[in-house]
Design a protein around this motif. Structure first.
Motif, PDB file in Angstrom:
ATOM      1  N   GLY A 120       0.795  -1.230   0.000  1.00 57.38           N
ATOM      2  CA  GLY A 120       0.000   0.000   0.000  1.00 57.38           C
ATOM      3  C   GLY A 120       0.822   1.272   0.000  1.00 57.38           C
ATOM      4  N   ARG A 121       2.107   1.161  -0.301  1.00 50.57           N
ATOM      5  CA  ARG A 121       2.995   2.331  -0.323  1.00 50.57           C
ATOM      6  C   ARG A 121       4.190   1.982  -1.196  1.00 50.57           C
ATOM      7  NH1 ARG A 121       3.111  -0.453   4.282  1.00 50.57           N
ATOM      8  NH2 ARG A 121       5.095  -1.205   5.156  1.00 50.57           N
ATOM      9  N   PRO A 122       4.941   2.975  -1.653  1.00 56.57           N
ATOM     10  CA  PRO A 122       6.109   2.697  -2.502  1.00 56.57           C
ATOM     11  C   PRO A 122       7.128   1.817  -1.787  1.00 56.57           C
ATOM     12  CG  PRO A 122       5.501   5.008  -2.637  1.00 56.57           C
ATOM     13  CD  PRO A 122       4.691   4.429  -1.517  1.00 56.57           C
ATOM     14  N   PHE A 123       7.777   0.938  -2.562  1.00 58.93           N
ATOM     15  CA  PHE A 123       8.771   0.038  -1.988  1.00 58.93           C
ATOM     16  C   PHE A 123       9.787  -0.350  -3.058  1.00 58.93           C
ATOM     17  CE2 PHE A 123       5.379  -2.546  -3.649  1.00 58.93           C
ATOM     18  CZ  PHE A 123       5.957  -3.702  -4.148  1.00 58.93           C
ATOM     19  N   ALA A 124      10.849  -1.027  -2.627  1.00 58.58           N
ATOM     20  CA  ALA A 124      11.884  -1.545  -3.526  1.00 58.58           C
ATOM     21  C   ALA A 124      11.904  -3.059  -3.419  1.00 58.58           C
ATOM     22  CB  ALA A 124      13.252  -0.970  -3.167  1.00 58.58           C
ATOM     23  N   VAL A 125      12.411  -3.726  -4.448  1.00 60.11           N
ATOM     24  CA  VAL A 125      12.563  -5.176  -4.392  1.00 60.11           C
ATOM     25  C   VAL A 125      13.983  -5.559  -4.788  1.00 60.11           C
ATOM     26  CG1 VAL A 125      10.154  -5.804  -4.754  1.00 60.11           C
ATOM     27  CG2 VAL A 125      11.621  -5.455  -6.726  1.00 60.11           C
ATOM     28  N   LEU A 151      14.455  -1.219  -8.241  1.00 56.53           N
ATOM     29  CA  LEU A 151      14.712  -2.645  -8.454  1.00 56.53           C
ATOM     30  C   LEU A 151      16.200  -2.914  -8.280  1.00 56.53           C
ATOM     31  CD1 LEU A 151      13.992  -5.531  -9.452  1.00 56.53           C
ATOM     32  CD2 LEU A 151      14.249  -4.667 -11.792  1.00 56.53           C
ATOM     33  N   ILE A 152      16.522  -3.891  -7.429  1.00 56.88           N
ATOM     34  CA  ILE A 152      17.903  -4.329  -7.238  1.00 56.88           C
ATOM     35  C   ILE A 152      18.033  -5.688  -7.905  1.00 56.88           C
ATOM     36  CG2 ILE A 152      19.699  -4.871  -5.557  1.00 56.88           C
ATOM     37  CD1 ILE A 152      17.788  -3.213  -3.554  1.00 56.88           C
ATOM     38  N   VAL A 153      18.805  -5.752  -8.970  1.00 62.16           N
ATOM     39  CA  VAL A 153      19.038  -6.998  -9.695  1.00 62.16           C
ATOM     40  C   VAL A 153      20.279  -7.650  -9.082  1.00 62.16           C
ATOM     41  CG1 VAL A 153      19.522  -8.051 -11.928  1.00 62.16           C
ATOM     42  CG2 VAL A 153      18.000  -6.066 -11.790  1.00 62.16           C
ATOM     43  N   ALA A 154      20.080  -8.751  -8.380  1.00 63.46           N
ATOM     44  CA  ALA A 154      21.162  -9.404  -7.642  1.00 63.46           C
ATOM     45  C   ALA A 154      21.620 -10.659  -8.379  1.00 63.46           C
ATOM     46  CB  ALA A 154      20.684  -9.757  -6.233  1.00 63.46           C
ATOM     47  N   THR A 155      22.891 -10.709  -8.729  1.00 67.75           N
ATOM     48  CA  THR A 155      23.426 -11.860  -9.450  1.00 67.75           C
ATOM     49  C   THR A 155      24.551 -12.507  -8.650  1.00 67.75           C
ATOM     50  OG1 THR A 155      25.177 -10.678 -10.652  1.00 67.75           O
ATOM     51  CG2 THR A 155      22.975 -10.605 -11.604  1.00 67.75           C
ATOM     52  N   ASN A 156      24.916 -13.741  -9.053  1.00 65.22           N
ATOM     53  CA  ASN A 156      26.072 -14.379  -8.431  1.00 65.22           C
ATOM     54  C   ASN A 156      27.330 -14.043  -9.249  1.00 65.22           C
ATOM     55  OD1 ASN A 156      25.965 -16.105 -10.669  1.00 65.22           O
ATOM     56  ND2 ASN A 156      25.065 -17.807  -9.529  1.00 65.22           N
ATOM     57  N   ALA A 157      28.330 -14.910  -9.202  1.00 64.24           N
ATOM     58  CA  ALA A 157      29.583 -14.619  -9.916  1.00 64.24           C
ATOM     59  C   ALA A 157      29.393 -14.583 -11.433  1.00 64.24           C
ATOM     60  CB  ALA A 157      30.638 -15.656  -9.549  1.00 64.24           C
ATOM     61  N   THR A 262      18.492 -16.965  -2.271  1.00 61.63           N
ATOM     62  CA  THR A 262      17.900 -15.936  -1.425  1.00 61.63           C
ATOM     63  C   THR A 262      18.992 -15.091  -0.778  1.00 61.63           C
ATOM     64  OG1 THR A 262      16.025 -17.395  -0.997  1.00 61.63           O
ATOM     65  CG2 THR A 262      16.321 -15.542   0.503  1.00 61.63           C
ATOM     66  N   ALA A 263      20.103 -15.719  -0.408  1.00 57.55           N
ATOM     67  CA  ALA A 263      21.211 -14.988   0.208  1.00 57.55           C
ATOM     68  C   ALA A 263      21.763 -13.921  -0.727  1.00 57.55           C
ATOM     69  CB  ALA A 263      22.322 -15.968   0.613  1.00 57.55           C
ATOM     70  N   VAL A 264      21.782 -14.207  -2.013  1.00 55.38           N
ATOM     71  CA  VAL A 264      22.243 -13.207  -2.989  1.00 55.38           C
ATOM     72  C   VAL A 264      21.358 -11.965  -2.920  1.00 55.38           C
ATOM     73  CG1 VAL A 264      22.473 -12.729  -5.462  1.00 55.38           C
ATOM     74  CG2 VAL A 264      23.306 -14.897  -4.538  1.00 55.38           C
ATOM     75  N   ALA A 265      20.039 -12.172  -2.879  1.00 55.73           N
ATOM     76  CA  ALA A 265      19.111 -11.042  -2.810  1.00 55.73           C
ATOM     77  C   ALA A 265      19.222 -10.299  -1.481  1.00 55.73           C
ATOM     78  CB  ALA A 265      17.679 -11.521  -3.027  1.00 55.73           C
ATOM     79  N   ALA A 275      18.470   2.822  -3.072  1.00 52.50           N
ATOM     80  CA  ALA A 275      17.074   2.586  -2.681  1.00 52.50           C
ATOM     81  C   ALA A 275      16.503   3.730  -1.855  1.00 52.50           C
ATOM     82  CB  ALA A 275      16.963   1.271  -1.911  1.00 52.50           C
ATOM     83  N   GLY A 276      17.385   4.604  -1.354  1.00 52.66           N
ATOM     84  CA  GLY A 276      16.918   5.731  -0.556  1.00 52.66           C
ATOM     85  C   GLY A 276      16.270   5.267   0.736  1.00 52.66           C
ATOM     86  N   GLU A 277      15.124   5.852   1.074  1.00 57.78           N
ATOM     87  CA  GLU A 277      14.426   5.517   2.310  1.00 57.78           C
ATOM     88  C   GLU A 277      13.377   4.425   2.111  1.00 57.78           C
ATOM     89  OE1 GLU A 277      15.374   6.853   5.222  1.00 57.78           O
ATOM     90  OE2 GLU A 277      16.946   7.780   4.001  1.00 57.78           O
ATOM     91  N   LEU A 278      13.345   3.812   0.932  1.00 59.75           N
ATOM     92  CA  LEU A 278      12.329   2.812   0.637  1.00 59.75           C
ATOM     93  C   LEU A 278      12.560   1.524   1.427  1.00 59.75           C
ATOM     94  CD1 LEU A 278      12.258   3.148  -3.258  1.00 59.75           C
ATOM     95  CD2 LEU A 278      10.408   3.832  -1.707  1.00 59.75           C
ATOM     96  N   GLU A 279      11.472   0.889   1.859  1.00 59.01           N
ATOM     97  CA  GLU A 279      11.574  -0.463   2.397  1.00 59.01           C
ATOM     98  C   GLU A 279      11.893  -1.412   1.245  1.00 59.01           C
ATOM     99  OE1 GLU A 279       8.394  -1.282   5.654  1.00 59.01           O
ATOM    100  OE2 GLU A 279       7.571   0.243   4.310  1.00 59.01           O
ATOM    101  N   ILE A 280      12.738  -2.402   1.516  1.00 57.58           N
ATOM    102  CA  ILE A 280      13.162  -3.338   0.471  1.00 57.58           C
ATOM    103  C   ILE A 280      12.628  -4.731   0.792  1.00 57.58           C
ATOM    104  CG2 ILE A 280      15.107  -4.344  -0.763  1.00 57.58           C
ATOM    105  CD1 ILE A 280      16.793  -1.946   0.101  1.00 57.58           C
ATOM    106  N   ILE A 281      11.961  -5.337  -0.173  1.00 57.07           N
ATOM    107  CA  ILE A 281      11.528  -6.730  -0.063  1.00 57.07           C
ATOM    108  C   ILE A 281      12.529  -7.595  -0.815  1.00 57.07           C
ATOM    109  CG2 ILE A 281       9.749  -8.402  -0.677  1.00 57.07           C
ATOM    110  CD1 ILE A 281       7.687  -6.185  -0.453  1.00 57.07           C
TER     111      ILE A 281
END
Length: 334
Positions: A120-125, A151-157, A262-265, A275-281
């Motif tokens: 119900g509010r702006p967020f980041a993933v 959006l945070i795109v999380a990759t491995n090696a 999941t650990a990568v994310a 991400a600033g002040e946004l909550e991150i999922i």
């Protein structure tokens, strides 16, 4: 799909390329359905033993598992070629089950719509990304109005995505075998769909660029690609040692056991710069019991095993090991 196939009078042929998780999910969904055959390609020795056995211990003549002597990129390349060939079959309905299939992204988009309604509010993933389908679904959801602002795109090696979103271009590299094997990809299939959006939905231009990728392994994003997105984006690559330390830190702080993907994310979310002040999922994409060796390295003990997996290593396996060529796979399928 079984009902649709029965209505059309055609047999259903399902083809999938998996880096570990999609294959077992697809087999669980379609196994035992009438007039249905499912063939799954996975990279030999590059999925965890649990992931492999979830696919190869299904006792169903309609299920065929092929271990390709190559990488997931080889599996995906061959699967696309076979799908193109078999799409002309008159007596079969042919479909794919990994994120080659647009339907897969539609369902993942629905997850983000659900998140947006709950937040119900702006967020980041923060999304652990291999083939880029899950992350692209977040972008599609944001275009539809879901308040995902970052959006945070999380990759491995295998950092093809990290490189292209940091520099605007990337080159095909050798696939590295990591603790997060479902992300061991150097040519993410859904970059083509992102490119299509960034090109203003110009299919001809996108096809021309992808032909260049096939020939020389190089891909460049349009000059002002960030301005075409409905959100801000950053990317991060996370190595195996950091994966292990993140699993350990997460357990120490929360008593929650997480898997290597999941650990990568989670790590990328903790160290996000924009991400600033946004909550991150942080998106969790696999059960830790699929990767007991990695979890035990991080925590000193293996994760609890769900009841459905307890006899997995007593079941008989059935799979074919095949060279990474279209002819070899075509022969194996028959």
């Amino acid at each position: 799909m079984a009902e649709l196939s029965a209505h059309s009078g055609k047999k259903l042929f399902i083809l999938g390329a998996t880096s570990g998780d999609t294959g077992s999910a697809a087999i669980a969904a379609f196994s035992g359905k009438p007039n249905t055959r499912i063939v799954i390609l996975h990279p030999d020795g590059r999925v965890s033993p649990v992931q492999r056995r979830q696919m190869t211990t299904i006792d169903d003549e309609g299920v065929q598992n092929i271990a390709l002597k190559g990488s997931f990129d080889d599996c995906q390349r061959i699967a696309k070629a076979l799908l193109a060939e078999r799409s002309a079959c008159k007596d079969q309905s042919v479909l794919s089950v990994n994120s080659i299939n647009w339907g897969r992204l539609l369902f993942q988009t629905a997850y983000y719509v659900h998140m947006g309604a709950r937040m119900g509010r702006p967020f980041a993933v923060s999304v652990p990304s291999g083939n880029f389908g899950n992350a692209l679904s977040a972008i599609i959801a944001a275009k539809m109005g879901v308040p995902i602002k970052h959006l945070i795109v999380a990759t491995n090696a295998n950092d093809a995505l990290s490189r292209i979103f940091s520099t605007g271009e990337t080159d095909r590299g050798d696939v590295r075998h990591t603790l997060s094997p479902a992300m061991d990809i150097q040519i993410p299939s859904n970059l083509e769909r992102l490119l299509y959006l960034l090109n203003g939905c110009d299919a001809a231009r996108t096809a021309q660029q992808m032909e260049g990728v096939a020939k020389n392994g190089h891909l460049s994003l349009p000059e002002k690609w960030r301005e075409a997105l409905p959100l801000t984006l950053e990317a991060m690559s996370v190595d195996d040692e950091t994966i292990l330390s993140t699993i350990a830190e997460t357990y120490a702080k929360t008593d929650r056991i997480i898997d290597p993907h999941t650990a990568v994310a989670v790590h990328a979310a903790q160290y996000a710069k924009h991400a600033g002040e946004l909550e991150i999922i942080s998106i969790s994409t696999a059960h830790p019991a699929k990767f007991p060796e990695a979890v035990e390295r991080a925590l000193g003990f293996a994760p609890p095993v769900p009841a459905s997996l307890r006899d997995l290593f007593q079941r008989e396996e059935r799979f074919d090991v095949v060279d990474p060529t279209l002819d070899a796979v075509r022969t194996a399928i028959g």
